[in-house]
Design an enzyme around this catalytic site. Sequence first.
Site, PDB file in Angstrom:
ATOM      1  N   HIS A 126      18.610 -17.202  -2.711  1.00 50.29           N
ATOM      2  CA  HIS A 126      18.185 -16.915  -4.084  1.00 50.29           C
ATOM      3  C   HIS A 126      16.676 -16.897  -4.238  1.00 50.29           C
ATOM      4  CE1 HIS A 126      22.386 -18.700  -5.070  1.00 50.29           C
ATOM      5  NE2 HIS A 126      22.453 -17.417  -4.780  1.00 50.29           N
ATOM      6  N   CYS A 184       0.268  -8.036 -12.895  1.00 49.12           N
ATOM      7  CA  CYS A 184      -0.046  -7.743 -11.494  1.00 49.12           C
ATOM      8  C   CYS A 184      -1.475  -7.213 -11.388  1.00 49.12           C
ATOM      9  CB  CYS A 184       0.937  -6.717 -10.950  1.00 49.12           C
ATOM     10  SG  CYS A 184       0.595  -6.176  -9.257  1.00 49.12           S
ATOM     11  N   GLY A 252      32.462 -34.971  -5.140  1.00 49.63           N
ATOM     12  CA  GLY A 252      33.337 -34.260  -6.056  1.00 49.63           C
ATOM     13  C   GLY A 252      33.965 -33.037  -5.417  1.00 49.63           C
TER      14      GLY A 252
END
Length: 298
Positions: A126, A184, A252
């Site tokens: 990611h 930019c 879990g």
Amino acid sequence: MDIGLEVPTATDALVDEAIALMRDARVAVLTGAGVSTDSGIPDYRGEGAPVRTPMTVQTFLASDRARKRYWAGSHLGWRNFGAAQPNRGHLALAQLEAAGSVAGVVTQNVDGLHRRAGGRHVVELHGSMDRVVCLQCGQRYARQAIAEQLELLNPSIDLDTAIRPAPDGDVEVDDVDAMEIPACTVCGGVLKPDVVFFGEFVPVTTFQAAEALVTSSDVLLVAGSSLVVNSGMRLIERARRRRLPIIVVNRGVTKGDSRAAVKIDAGASQTLIAFADALAGSTAPAGTGTGTPEGSRT
């Protein structure tokens, strides 16, 4: 050896079983937010995780105000997020890689801590919050450079304001209308942290690199991920199709439990340290990136 973080006795047999699967094998590792909680970065889905509405790429692109809101919060949160240090779980994985037990790490995290811990083969599914990209021309910048520009453009921002960090470095901010954000310097385009927002797809080349790491290995170890994110389950499926043993370490239930040869319901840090102790001959240095071993859910 006293490593300071002990795996609960009830899981000892499972840890031994996992070590037996990994011994003399090429291990690919998939990590989630539970690996970084001991570095002070909260997870998305564990007990006590903040309830929040994530920024989607559609919202980010739709309006200048949405981008201001995002950058205001992200700028404030970056001080805490960027200051996080690798914990002993990160260091244990880097040690296992250096020893030849781990072939590489695929991470769903955007904190860059695997690289900073010394990982040499890290696939960041990611992206990473320490980079910024121009959406028009593709120019990339170091996040710190953009943070410095934001400070120059917005001298009135109180960086000492109380911050409630979130897993992606964002925080909640109320008033953003006066916020100025840099463009930019190459083409004047819109800048965005070099991470996959909600609503975006993992770049094809990135997923291919992750897939290649998994399919060229003998074992897949999942640490600190509930596997809710689809990209993680796709890698689980690749491993299952190749009949690779899958080891899951997470506090879990996870979506991958039914596919796991071994499921260890324990914190990521202490379990990874136990693996490093058995497979690499010593543990990750004590006292580095302390924190507690309790939170390892995503």
